[in-house]
Scaffold this active site. Structure first.
Site, mmCIF file in Angstrom:
data_model
loop_
_atom_site.group_PDB
_atom_site.id
_atom_site.type_symbol
_atom_site.label_atom_id
_atom_site.label_comp_id
_atom_site.label_asym_id
_atom_site.label_seq_id
_atom_site.Cartn_x
_atom_site.Cartn_y
_atom_site.Cartn_z
ATOM 1 N N GLY A 272 0.823 -1.216 0.000
ATOM 2 C CA GLY A 272 0.000 0.000 0.000
ATOM 3 C C GLY A 272 0.853 1.260 0.000
ATOM 4 N N PHE A 273 1.671 1.400 1.035
ATOM 5 C CA PHE A 273 2.645 2.500 1.161
ATOM 6 C C PHE A 273 1.994 3.881 1.220
ATOM 7 C CE2 PHE A 273 4.564 -0.991 -1.333
ATOM 8 C CZ PHE A 273 5.463 -1.430 -0.390
ATOM 9 N N ARG A 659 9.734 -2.018 21.937
ATOM 10 C CA ARG A 659 9.787 -3.479 21.878
ATOM 11 C C ARG A 659 9.460 -3.948 20.469
ATOM 12 N NH1 ARG A 659 8.958 -6.911 26.446
ATOM 13 N NH2 ARG A 659 11.083 -6.184 26.491
ATOM 14 N N LEU A 661 7.955 -6.634 18.409
ATOM 15 C CA LEU A 661 6.992 -7.693 18.737
ATOM 16 C C LEU A 661 7.297 -8.980 17.980
ATOM 17 C CD1 LEU A 661 3.821 -5.406 18.647
ATOM 18 C CD2 LEU A 661 5.068 -6.190 20.674
ATOM 19 N N ASN A 662 7.547 -8.844 16.693
ATOM 20 C CA ASN A 662 7.876 -10.010 15.869
ATOM 21 C C ASN A 662 9.115 -9.665 15.049
ATOM 22 O OD1 ASN A 662 8.112 -12.073 14.036
ATOM 23 N ND2 ASN A 662 5.953 -12.068 13.414
ATOM 24 N N PRO A 663 10.281 -10.143 15.501
ATOM 25 C CA PRO A 663 11.530 -9.743 14.837
ATOM 26 C C PRO A 663 11.556 -10.084 13.350
ATOM 27 C CG PRO A 663 11.968 -11.014 16.835
ATOM 28 C CD PRO A 663 10.483 -11.033 16.637
ATOM 29 N N THR A 665 8.926 -10.205 11.015
ATOM 30 C CA THR A 665 8.170 -9.281 10.168
ATOM 31 C C THR A 665 8.663 -7.844 10.356
ATOM 32 O OG1 THR A 665 6.438 -9.265 11.871
ATOM 33 C CG2 THR A 665 6.111 -10.720 9.997
ATOM 34 N N GLN A 669 10.032 -5.131 7.517
ATOM 35 C CA GLN A 669 9.620 -3.737 7.375
ATOM 36 C C GLN A 669 10.838 -2.813 7.316
ATOM 37 O OE1 GLN A 669 6.251 -2.263 7.142
ATOM 38 N NE2 GLN A 669 6.277 -4.325 6.354
ATOM 39 N N GLU A 735 7.429 2.735 8.568
ATOM 40 C CA GLU A 735 7.910 3.831 7.731
ATOM 41 C C GLU A 735 9.323 4.280 8.048
ATOM 42 O OE1 GLU A 735 4.323 6.497 6.581
ATOM 43 O OE2 GLU A 735 3.731 5.431 8.375
HETATM 44 MO MO1 MOS Z 1 1.660 5.264 5.120
HETATM 45 S S1 MOS Z 1 2.374 6.708 3.839
HETATM 46 O O1 MOS Z 1 1.030 6.239 6.348
HETATM 47 O O2 MOS Z 1 0.643 4.204 4.339
#
Ligand code: MOS
Length: 768
Positions: A272-273, A659, A661-663, A665, A669, A735
């Site tokens: 999505g981004f 923290r 939570l899931n290293p 995933t 990111q 982000e």
């Molecule tokens: Mo992000 S640019 O807040 O999907």
């Protein structure tokens, strides 16, 4: 003073006793204090098997009876009107069911513009195909529906149109002449503390330079698409969405029906981004579907995404820093202008990082917006911070060169002990630790501060670093439902989104740990506007928003269970704060042997299942504290002395995001953000023809994003220090990864070559 000495002085001050609750007066959260169970363990995406085996059904993969396929025509002028429109030939083409233009489109209300209402989802608020007016080069002017995609695509090629063009503003220089104050989330993007210009003029050391960043287009792997159908006055939209509830409400306004009459689903999203919101295509598909009386599948071509889905706008930023010889800032100025569509309200807020990153005697921060006749620009991963940190963190590097100081030491010397512009304390800020650990791991001490000093064959090699930063947000509207069964299974239901980040997996882990159930006993239901809550997958805040809602629902569930358990229960007399879930049991938090299993409790009270709802408390935490995700980015770049080509050969992201939570995933990111940042640094650029306002490179053949060969192995570390004031102790991780990357690369390129590139992307022509 060495980096370590400078760091030590700052870290000593920063360590304070933290209360173990995330809101004033709130219940201590056991998930923050204790490390047990699933949280912090690397869990693979639970939907991985469906995705790799092709059984996950994406928006444009819902097969509906009598479904037809849509194709769109786009305007080729930036402003004016349609003078002639010939559609008869297209309408007569094989398989064509409908040609919809402004001449036969149903009357529709404008889409509410994002931010105009808590549930508004529109990228712009233009009328959609309601008259002959054209507002940007690429605006849809016709929809063709046909029995097959090929027939629709062929028929649309037969439509002939003549325009009457009117004067338009498609040149940034012209638009800048009448720029306006930018407003973001209701606040003017303007902050002044003291007289920064005077302090700059008086400072013994300074930089005062202008940086430029180009437009970027969204390129999620899944093209924007939807499958829509009407059932009487009910509208069903299988969408690819990061805001299902917002989309349902907004479409209800457009078609003048009740919110409940629109059902938006979005079980899987291929990225999505910031772009998977409500654009003209869903509205046009729904309108055409209504006219034709048939379900419609619409999938934008890659060109279509460039034409009608907004991207990141261009920026021109002045950064000026005035400093003492010891590096301390007297003045921090970051001001400039961004391009903005005429019918949206997204002035790329590049000044946000400078609000909290450094201590300074004075500040002047401002974003102005220059309206242009172009597609409404929108959010793109770290809107503001991605390009704002490029300018700010490049300027830091330039100042460090002027001062003859190590750039990490310069940053540490300006490390604030509280938020430098709001004055409130930081909830959790361990950026110095992130720098120290990162510098050690990356081998920063091997760096030669003299540019151009290291050569390997034809390659000049340099190291650069930059700070990454992104605010913590939590939007209101988090509501979750939990259903517990007599088999000891639980389902969490919330109108949230999984765009590939791993949200569903991570929230399953969180819920399982809260309840004390195995991962397999918990299901998270999401991606459906009929579920509770108004949750946006945006602003890196979804995890906090869901987490706070699940916490509230969990509390309601335990309260209800204890009430129903009655006097015979071993837990009698305890309230929800005194019990904790472990191994399928509710346990006394102080005496875990005092316990009763969910199965036994449910059997004893004779219930098959219990369902409760919980509403997240208002997001007051970030009015009490200045809350951010932080990181330190390290880059090794090689620039060919022959061709000027830049290759990034090593990259390290050292993060401080509460923290983790899931290293597994979370690392994806971070890594994905850094890859996108490498694109921003080295190749991404929307070519915009300023004469006609037309995007000239609307395809991945001509708009370059990093591919496998462009990306080195990315190393990642993080502090894993929980923020006592955030749900689950976690900050957003979606982000932050893109922030700081542009500057880290530019700073490494400078260290390699002595050439300072101030306008992105760093293409080889700028190196020769
Ligand atoms: Mo992000 S640019 O807040 O999907």
């Amino acid at each position: 003073m060495s980096i370590k000495e400078a760091a030590h002085a700052v870290m000593k001050k920063a360590v304070q006793v933290a209360p173990d609750k995330w809101m004033p007066g709130a219940t201590p959260d056991p998930l923050i204090r204790q490390k047990h169970g699933l949280i912090g363990t690397p869990v693979s995406r639970l939907d991985g098997p469906q995705k790799v085996s092709g059984t996950a059904r994406f928006a444009a993969e819902f097969p509906l009876e009598r479904m037809v396929y849509a194709a769109l025509n786009y305007s080729t002028i930036a402003k004016g009107r349609i003078r002639e429109l010939h559609t008869a030939e297209a309408a007569a083409a094989p398989g064509v069911v409908l040609v919809m233009t402004h001449l036969n489109a149903p009357r529709m209300t404008r889409v509410p513009l994002f931010g105009s209402n808590a549930k508004a989802a529109g990228g712009d608020d233009l009328p959609i195909m309601q008259d002959e007016r054209i507002h940007w080069n690429g605006e849809p002017i016709a929809v063709v529906l046909a029995e097959s995609q090929e027939q629709a695509d062929y028929a649309k090629s037969l439509i002939r149109v003549a325009y009457e063009a009117e004067p338009s503003v498609t040149t940034f220089e012209v638009a800048k002449a009448s720029s306006e104050q930018g407003v973001f989330q209701g606040e003017p993007l303007l902050l002044e503390i003291g007289d920064a210009e005077a302090a700059l003029a008086a400072a013994p050391h300074k930089v005062d330079v202008v940086y430029r960043t180009p437009r970027h287009n969204h390129n999620p792997i899944e093209l924007h698409g939807a499958t829509v159908a009407w059932d009487g006055d009910e509208l069903i939209v299988h969408d690819a969405s990061q805001c299902v509830t917002h989309t349902a409400w907004s479409l209800a306004q457009v078609f003048d029906i009740e919110e409940e009459q629109v059902h938006v689903t979005s079980p899987y999203v291929g990225g999505g981004f910031g772009s998977k919101t409500l654009w003209q295509y869903q509205v046009l598909a729904a309108a055409a579907s209504r006219l034709a009386g048939r379900p419609v599948r619409i999938v934008l071509s890659r060109e279509g995404v460039y034409r009608i889905v907004g991207g990141r706008t261009l920026t021109e930023q002045r950064v000026a820093i005035g400093a003492q010889a010891d590096g301390r800032f007297d003045a921090l100025i970051q001001t400039g202008v961004v391009g903005m569509g005429r019918h949206n309200n997204m002035p790329e807020p590049f000044m946000l990082p400078a609000k909290s990153a450094y201590k300074s005697g004075t500040f002047r921060l401002q974003v102005e917006a220059a309206r242009m006749d172009m597609v409404g620009n929108t959010f793109m991963r770290a809107p503001g911070e991605a390009v704002g940190t490029f300018a700010l963190e490049s300027a830091l590097d330039e100042l460090a060169v002027n001062l003859g100081m190590d750039p990490i030491e310069l940053r540490i010397r300006n490390e604030p002990d509280k938020d430098p512009t709001s004055g409130v304390p930081f909830s959790s800020r361990h950026i110095v630790e992130a720098y120290v650990a990162g510098a050690e791991r990356f081998g920063w001490n091997q760096r030669n501060p003299k540019p151009g000093a290291r050569r390997e064959g034809e390659w000049l090699v340099g190291l650069g670093c930059a700070t990454a930063t992104y605010p913590y947000y939590r939007m209101p509207g988090g509501v979750a439902r939990i259903t517990l069964t007599n088999r000891g299974r639980a389902t969490v239901s919330i109108a949230a989104h999984e765009m590939g980040m791993g949200t569903a997996t991570t929230q399953t882990m969180v819920t399982a740990d809260r309840l004390g159930l195995a991962l397999q006993c918990v299901t998270v239901e999401y991606g459906d506007s009929h579920l509770p809550g108004v949750v946006l997958a945006g602003g890196s805040q979804q995890t906090a928003s869901i987490g706070a809602a699940v916490t509230a629902a969990h509390d309601a569930l335990i309260t209800e269970l204890l009430k129903l358990a009655g006097k015979e229960s071993v837990l009698s007399g305890l309230d929800s704060e005194d019990v904790i879930g472990r191994d399928g049991y509710l346990c006394d938090i102080h005496k875990p042997d005092r316990r009763e299993s969910y199965v036994s409790l449910m059997a004893r009270i004779g219930r098959e299942q219990i369902t409760v709802e919980g509403t997240a408390p208002p997001p007051l935490e970030f009015t009490h504290w200045s809350m951010h995700s932080h990181g330190a980015m390290f880059c090794e770049a090689r620039v060919s002395g022959v061709t000027g080509e830049t290759r990034v050969t090593r990259f390290l992201g050292s993060f401080d995001c509460g923290r983790i939570l899931n290293p597994k995933t979370a690392a994806s990111q971070f890594r994905g953000g850094i890859v996108m940042g490498l694109g921003l640094a080295l190749m991404e650029e929307t070519q915009f023809d300023e004469r006609k306002g037309r995007i000239m490179n609307p395809s991945l053949a001509e708009y370059h994003v990093p591919v496998q060969m462009d990306v080195p192995e990315i190393d990642l570390i993080w502090t894993d220090i929980p923020d006592p004031h955030a749900p689950m102790g976690a900050h957003g991780v979606g982000e932050i990864g893109i922030t700081g990357v542009g500057a880290a690369v530019a700073n490494a390129v400078y260290n390699a070559t002595g050439t300072r590139v101030r306008d992105l992307p760093i293409t080889l022509d700028k190196m020769l």
